[in-house]
Design an enzyme around this catalytic site. Sequence first.
Site, mmCIF file in Angstrom:
data_model
loop_
_atom_site.group_PDB
_atom_site.id
_atom_site.type_symbol
_atom_site.label_atom_id
_atom_site.label_comp_id
_atom_site.label_asym_id
_atom_site.label_seq_id
_atom_site.Cartn_x
_atom_site.Cartn_y
_atom_site.Cartn_z
ATOM 1 C CB CYS A 122 -0.945 -0.097 1.202
ATOM 2 S SG CYS A 122 -2.054 1.248 1.535
ATOM 3 C CG ASP A 171 -5.936 -1.480 -5.930
ATOM 4 O OD1 ASP A 171 -6.633 -0.547 -5.511
ATOM 5 O OD2 ASP A 171 -4.791 -1.721 -5.510
ATOM 6 C CG HIS A 198 -5.481 -1.475 -2.225
ATOM 7 N ND1 HIS A 198 -4.450 -0.964 -2.995
ATOM 8 C CD2 HIS A 198 -5.241 -1.082 -0.952
ATOM 9 C CE1 HIS A 198 -3.629 -0.274 -2.203
ATOM 10 N NE2 HIS A 198 -4.087 -0.342 -0.975
#
Length: 229
Positions: A122, A171, A198
């Site tokens: 991330c 995502d 994600h």
Amino acid sequence: MGKFINLTSADGFVFPAYVAEPAGTPKAAVVVLQEIFGVNSHIRSVADGYAAAGYLAVAPATFHRVKPDVDLGYTEADMNAGFALKTAVEALPEPGVLQDVQAAINHAAQSTGGKVGIVGYCWGGLLTWRAAAGLSGLSAAVPYYGGGMTVGEEPARQPACPVMVHFGDQDHWIPMDTIETFKKAQPGVQVFVYEANHGFNCDQRGSYDEAAAKLAKERTLAFFAQHLT
């Protein structure tokens, strides 16, 4: 398996890092960069996993310059708090938190005498990409779904070490068209796209995808074995 130690950046700033040591002599070291949730139980377990694979793992607390001891979960409130902290860190004057990442790399190298790789998730994936291009002492870098690394000026960075990237095709933070843009800008980077969302590597999130996480980890370990040992 691990413990927290204090590291010192080039500007004298002292911050904690979670360090997990393998059972025997480390074959190399891996710096693990957190998501927007701090060095929480998931990131500590990721570091433990790399230690179990034979690496010294160092996970620096990259929020420490704006708030100490961040350990968030994955609720909407946690997400909002994490975004606010990330925004605050990103607003720091250059080089900001990258000097803390450099201190973690330096510690990893000094502790093992071997090569150092870096992996991040991330926001940590974005920092991993920046580290590959701007920091010293890295022999391999693996960003996972680095938010922001496929847009703006980020795809134009020139990494100084081999890079492998993992994305998910569902995502909504990193649209597929931006991944294609990144791939065109970085033909030398290995890019893998999974049928996943994600955060697919995190087994504490609803977006966890066991098959994608397993395959990405296998690829990452093979990449590190190639470039770090």
